[in-house]
Write a protein that holds these residues in place. Structure first.
Motif, PDB file in Angstrom:
ATOM      1  N   ARG A 145       0.869  -0.876   0.049  1.00 37.72           N
ATOM      2  CA  ARG A 145       0.197  -0.106  -0.003  1.00 37.72           C
ATOM      3  C   ARG A 145       0.803   1.305   0.217  1.00 37.72           C
ATOM      4  NH1 ARG A 145      -2.085  -2.276   4.626  1.00 37.72           N
ATOM      5  NH2 ARG A 145      -1.554  -0.395   5.716  1.00 37.72           N
ATOM      6  N   ARG A 146       1.957   1.183   0.805  1.00 33.13           N
ATOM      7  CA  ARG A 146       2.806   2.545   0.933  1.00 33.13           C
ATOM      8  C   ARG A 146       4.058   2.328   0.303  1.00 33.13           C
ATOM      9  NH1 ARG A 146       1.280   5.247   5.489  1.00 33.13           N
ATOM     10  NH2 ARG A 146       2.728   6.953   4.660  1.00 33.13           N
ATOM     11  N   ARG A 147       4.819   3.557   0.043  1.00 35.34           N
ATOM     12  CA  ARG A 147       6.137   3.327  -0.691  1.00 35.34           C
ATOM     13  C   ARG A 147       7.158   3.286   0.616  1.00 35.34           C
ATOM     14  NH1 ARG A 147       6.905   8.490  -4.601  1.00 35.34           N
ATOM     15  NH2 ARG A 147       8.486   7.280  -5.058  1.00 35.34           N
ATOM     16  N   VAL A 148       7.358   2.144   0.858  1.00 33.42           N
ATOM     17  CA  VAL A 148       8.259   1.971   2.218  1.00 33.42           C
ATOM     18  C   VAL A 148       9.961   1.917   1.635  1.00 33.42           C
ATOM     19  CG1 VAL A 148       8.856   0.175   3.914  1.00 33.42           C
ATOM     20  CG2 VAL A 148       6.540   0.572   3.193  1.00 33.42           C
ATOM     21  N   PRO A 207      12.068 -14.638  18.014  1.00 40.62           N
ATOM     22  CA  PRO A 207      12.578 -15.824  18.065  1.00 40.62           C
ATOM     23  C   PRO A 207      13.100 -15.909  16.545  1.00 40.62           C
ATOM     24  CG  PRO A 207      10.339 -16.051  17.792  1.00 40.62           C
ATOM     25  CD  PRO A 207      10.755 -14.628  18.306  1.00 40.62           C
ATOM     26  N   ALA A 208      14.243 -16.956  16.214  1.00 38.79           N
ATOM     27  CA  ALA A 208      14.755 -16.971  14.940  1.00 38.79           C
ATOM     28  C   ALA A 208      14.057 -17.247  13.736  1.00 38.79           C
ATOM     29  CB  ALA A 208      16.044 -18.042  15.084  1.00 38.79           C
ATOM     30  N   GLU A 209      12.739 -17.849  13.991  1.00 38.12           N
ATOM     31  CA  GLU A 209      11.974 -18.315  12.637  1.00 38.12           C
ATOM     32  C   GLU A 209      11.298 -16.925  12.358  1.00 38.12           C
ATOM     33  OE1 GLU A 209      10.267 -19.780   9.612  1.00 38.12           O
ATOM     34  OE2 GLU A 209      11.786 -20.680  10.921  1.00 38.12           O
ATOM     35  N   ARG A 210      11.036 -15.857  13.338  1.00 36.56           N
ATOM     36  CA  ARG A 210      10.273 -14.917  13.054  1.00 36.56           C
ATOM     37  C   ARG A 210      11.437 -13.804  12.250  1.00 36.56           C
ATOM     38  NH1 ARG A 210       5.640 -11.981  14.443  1.00 36.56           N
ATOM     39  NH2 ARG A 210       4.750 -14.338  14.172  1.00 36.56           N
ATOM     40  N   ARG A 211      12.676 -13.713  12.565  1.00 35.14           N
ATOM     41  CA  ARG A 211      13.615 -12.926  12.173  1.00 35.14           C
ATOM     42  C   ARG A 211      13.545 -13.267  10.719  1.00 35.14           C
ATOM     43  NH1 ARG A 211      17.948 -11.390  16.763  1.00 35.14           N
ATOM     44  NH2 ARG A 211      16.684 -11.600  18.484  1.00 35.14           N
ATOM     45  N   ARG A 212      13.535 -14.760  10.427  1.00 36.27           N
ATOM     46  CA  ARG A 212      13.924 -15.222   9.037  1.00 36.27           C
ATOM     47  C   ARG A 212      12.810 -14.761   8.318  1.00 36.27           C
ATOM     48  NH1 ARG A 212      16.204 -20.012  11.479  1.00 36.27           N
ATOM     49  NH2 ARG A 212      14.409 -20.918  11.598  1.00 36.27           N
ATOM     50  N   GLU A 213      11.635 -14.807   8.788  1.00 37.84           N
ATOM     51  CA  GLU A 213      10.365 -14.337   8.098  1.00 37.84           C
ATOM     52  C   GLU A 213      10.374 -12.876   7.610  1.00 37.84           C
ATOM     53  OE1 GLU A 213       7.362 -17.672  10.209  1.00 37.84           O
ATOM     54  OE2 GLU A 213       7.492 -15.443  10.870  1.00 37.84           O
ATOM     55  N   LEU A 214      10.669 -12.088   8.561  1.00 41.58           N
ATOM     56  CA  LEU A 214      10.967 -10.581   8.346  1.00 41.58           C
ATOM     57  C   LEU A 214      11.915 -10.317   7.272  1.00 41.58           C
ATOM     58  CD1 LEU A 214      10.686  -9.301  12.015  1.00 41.58           C
ATOM     59  CD2 LEU A 214       8.894  -8.965  10.189  1.00 41.58           C
ATOM     60  N   ALA A 215      12.807 -11.091   7.494  1.00 44.47           N
ATOM     61  CA  ALA A 215      14.123 -10.866   6.358  1.00 44.47           C
ATOM     62  C   ALA A 215      13.378 -11.326   5.014  1.00 44.47           C
ATOM     63  CB  ALA A 215      15.271 -11.616   6.980  1.00 44.47           C
ATOM     64  N   ALA A 216      12.662 -12.085   4.907  1.00 45.10           N
ATOM     65  CA  ALA A 216      12.273 -12.699   3.595  1.00 45.10           C
ATOM     66  C   ALA A 216      11.448 -11.618   3.089  1.00 45.10           C
ATOM     67  CB  ALA A 216      11.395 -13.978   3.742  1.00 45.10           C
ATOM     68  N   VAL A 217      10.653 -10.911   3.811  1.00 47.55           N
ATOM     69  CA  VAL A 217       9.609  -9.847   3.301  1.00 47.55           C
ATOM     70  C   VAL A 217      10.640  -8.779   2.768  1.00 47.55           C
ATOM     71  CG1 VAL A 217       7.928  -8.158   3.819  1.00 47.55           C
ATOM     72  CG2 VAL A 217       7.697 -10.529   4.640  1.00 47.55           C
ATOM     73  N   ALA A 218      11.751  -8.592   3.725  1.00 44.93           N
ATOM     74  CA  ALA A 218      12.348  -7.367   3.335  1.00 44.93           C
ATOM     75  C   ALA A 218      13.248  -7.620   2.059  1.00 44.93           C
ATOM     76  CB  ALA A 218      13.437  -7.085   4.648  1.00 44.93           C
ATOM     77  N   ALA A 230      12.151  -9.688  -0.360  1.00 50.15           N
ATOM     78  CA  ALA A 230      11.053  -9.745  -1.599  1.00 50.15           C
ATOM     79  C   ALA A 230      10.684  -8.155  -2.011  1.00 50.15           C
ATOM     80  CB  ALA A 230       9.914 -10.317  -1.084  1.00 50.15           C
ATOM     81  N   ARG A 231      10.715  -7.428  -0.794  1.00 51.62           N
ATOM     82  CA  ARG A 231      10.139  -5.978  -1.138  1.00 51.62           C
ATOM     83  C   ARG A 231      11.406  -4.886  -1.226  1.00 51.62           C
ATOM     84  NH1 ARG A 231       4.949  -5.498  -2.717  1.00 51.62           N
ATOM     85  NH2 ARG A 231       3.633  -6.946  -1.444  1.00 51.62           N
ATOM     86  N   ASP A 232      12.716  -5.533  -1.428  1.00 53.16           N
ATOM     87  CA  ASP A 232      13.979  -4.565  -1.651  1.00 53.16           C
ATOM     88  C   ASP A 232      14.042  -3.503  -0.527  1.00 53.16           C
ATOM     89  OD1 ASP A 232      16.377  -4.410  -2.813  1.00 53.16           O
ATOM     90  OD2 ASP A 232      15.527  -2.794  -3.887  1.00 53.16           O
ATOM     91  N   LEU A 233      13.855  -3.762   0.871  1.00 50.64           N
ATOM     92  CA  LEU A 233      13.810  -2.898   1.750  1.00 50.64           C
ATOM     93  C   LEU A 233      15.287  -2.932   2.404  1.00 50.64           C
ATOM     94  CD1 LEU A 233      10.584  -3.517   3.670  1.00 50.64           C
ATOM     95  CD2 LEU A 233      10.916  -2.364   1.675  1.00 50.64           C
ATOM     96  N   VAL A 234      15.648  -1.711   2.948  1.00 51.34           N
ATOM     97  CA  VAL A 234      16.971  -1.701   3.794  1.00 51.34           C
ATOM     98  C   VAL A 234      16.249  -1.958   5.007  1.00 51.34           C
ATOM     99  CG1 VAL A 234      18.603   0.004   5.066  1.00 51.34           C
ATOM    100  CG2 VAL A 234      18.100   0.161   2.309  1.00 51.34           C
TER     101      VAL A 234
END
Length: 437
Positions: free
Chosen positions: A220-223, A241-252, A254-258
């Motif tokens: 929705r937004r320009r992140v 926890p580690a698994e959630r960190r991996r999931e957040l990294a995967a989104v980052a 895919a979305r090309d975030l810093v």
């Protein structure tokens, strides 16, 4: 009536808090003096382009901070300057700030280093030679859980806030947002206001920020960037926890975030999961000694891949040029000599005991007990009112407003466990009497 209005309400976070902060800043600067009458809420709202409710809430927050007084039928005025405390009055127990005490074992470890440096006039100042050692120390301080940052990718900063502000300046372009949690580091809020960076928030669950919510927000937004504080999160104390960190990294990815990943308390939890930087290359990982060992050791370490290094370096130099060489050398000797990690381990043991006491006295309302230098106390009522009541009872704590990146964030108090033992115990017992069972 005083013809007054703030220069602007730029930045992120609730606008009523920005206005309350502006009132405090103008009082501190002398632009508003004791007895000055502030504009009526409706008039100021019209001039600022905000709602009357926003101005009203800002006045309420400023009043709770002791800055304003209201008189029915007359208006809102700057409060009189506080009178000196009467002789013999009990001091306020300050459990709002979380800085380590910076004395005792830390002083004993630093003293011989300073004596050696004082005896050698050439010990500090050879910047090229020193820089390599400082980077090695930074890489060693940050390494954990199998993650071994390359010293060539490490830079020394003038503390964690310097590194954080530089990352925002480098990677938050206009008309983009930086995403953070609903409760977040006050340093991020302050830097975002100063740099006119807009923050957006994602909700969290028991494991931390929700990756699905982050992905929907990116649609929705320009992140531009994602801000994370995944170990001993300020203010809740949560460790993601580690698994959630991996999931957040995967989104980052895919979305090309810093990703801007803060880890100021990580050394207190040596068995913490790997950082998000281990899974997402475009991560600026920030750490340091200040929040763990002593406020006088204002040294931070920043790890980033070469592709991000130049804009970070340019922003850091514009903000503070470079850290103090003497402090950097002391920090390097503490880390490379093994003292820094030993001091962190001893401090973690002390904080774990204090967290257990907080849980014993305040019950299940204390979130995520552990070696964080604070305890987050969940509330089911207005945190501002509880904070003001605690202050009247002689206990200074930090409430939700100091950490809220959006209106309606979870109500709570952050209670420092970093003060001396007597202060912490007395303050916790006073809060236990204050809060309903």
């Amino acid at each position: 009536m005083t013809i007054w209005e703030p220069a602007g309400l730029a930045g992120s976070g609730p606008r009523y808090l920005a206005l309350a902060d502006a009132i405090g800043a103008d009082i501190a600067a002398g632009r508003l003096g004791p007895g000055d009458r502030l504009p009526p809420q409706r008039d100021l709202a019209r001039r600022l382009g905000v709602t009357v409710a926003t101005v009203g809430r800002a006045y309420q927050v400023a009043a709770r901070r002791g800055l304003l007084t209201g008189e029915v039928g007359r208006g809102t005025f700057v409060a009189p300057a506080p009178a000196p405390a009467p002789a013999g009055a009990a001091p306020v127990l300050d459990v709002a700030a979380v800085h380590p005490p910076g004395h005792g074992p830390v002083h004993r470890a630093v003293a011989p280093i300073l004596h050696r440096l004082a005896a050698d006039p050439h010990a500090v100042g050879a910047e090229d030679a020193d820089a390599v050692r400082h980077r090695i120390a930074g890489a060693r301080w940050m390494a954990h859980a199998g993650w071994r940052p390359e010293p060539d990718h490490v830079e020394v900063t003038a503390g964690g806030q310097h590194g954080l502000a530089a990352a925002l300046a480098a990677f938050a372009p206009p008309r983009h947002v930086v995403v953070t949690t609903e409760l977040t580091n006050p340093g991020l809020l302050a830097a975002a206001r100063l740099l006119r960076v807009e923050l957006a928030t994602v909700p969290s669950d028991a494991a931390g920020p929700r990756p699905d919510a982050l992905d929907r927000l990116c649609a929705r937004r320009r992140v531009a960037a994602l801000h994370l504080h995944p170990t001993l999160h300020n203010p809740t104390g949560l460790t993601v926890p580690a698994e959630r960190r991996r999931e957040l990294a995967a989104v980052a990815t895919a979305r090309d975030l810093v990703v801007i990943e803060e880890d100021p308390f990580g050394a207190l939890l040596p068995d913490r999961p790997p950082p998000v930087a281990a899974w997402h290359a475009r991560t600026v990982h920030l750490s340091g000694l200040t929040k763990t060992l002593a406020p006088g050791l204002r040294i931070g370490y920043r790890h980033a891949p070469p592709s991000l290094a130049e804009p970070l370096r340019a922003a850091a130099r514009a903000l503070a040029w470079a850290p103090a060489p003497l402090v950097a050398e002391v920090a390097t000797q503490l880390v490379l000599g093994g003292h820094a990690h030993q001091l962190a381990a001893a401090r973690a043991a002390e904080l774990t005991g204090r967290a257990a006491l907080a849980r014993e006295l305040l019950g299940d309302r204390v979130a995520a007990p552990g070696p964080a230098p604070f305890a987050w106390v969940r509330l089911d009522r207005d945190a501002e009112a509880v904070t003001a009541l605690a202050r009247r009872r002689g206990v200074a704590v930090a409430g939700t407003d100091e950490f809220a990146a959006r209106r309606g964030a979870q109500a709570g108090l952050r209670v420092s466990l970093s003060a001396d033992d007597r202060t912490v115990r007395t303050a916790l017992r006073a809060l236990a009497r204050l809060l309903p069972a």
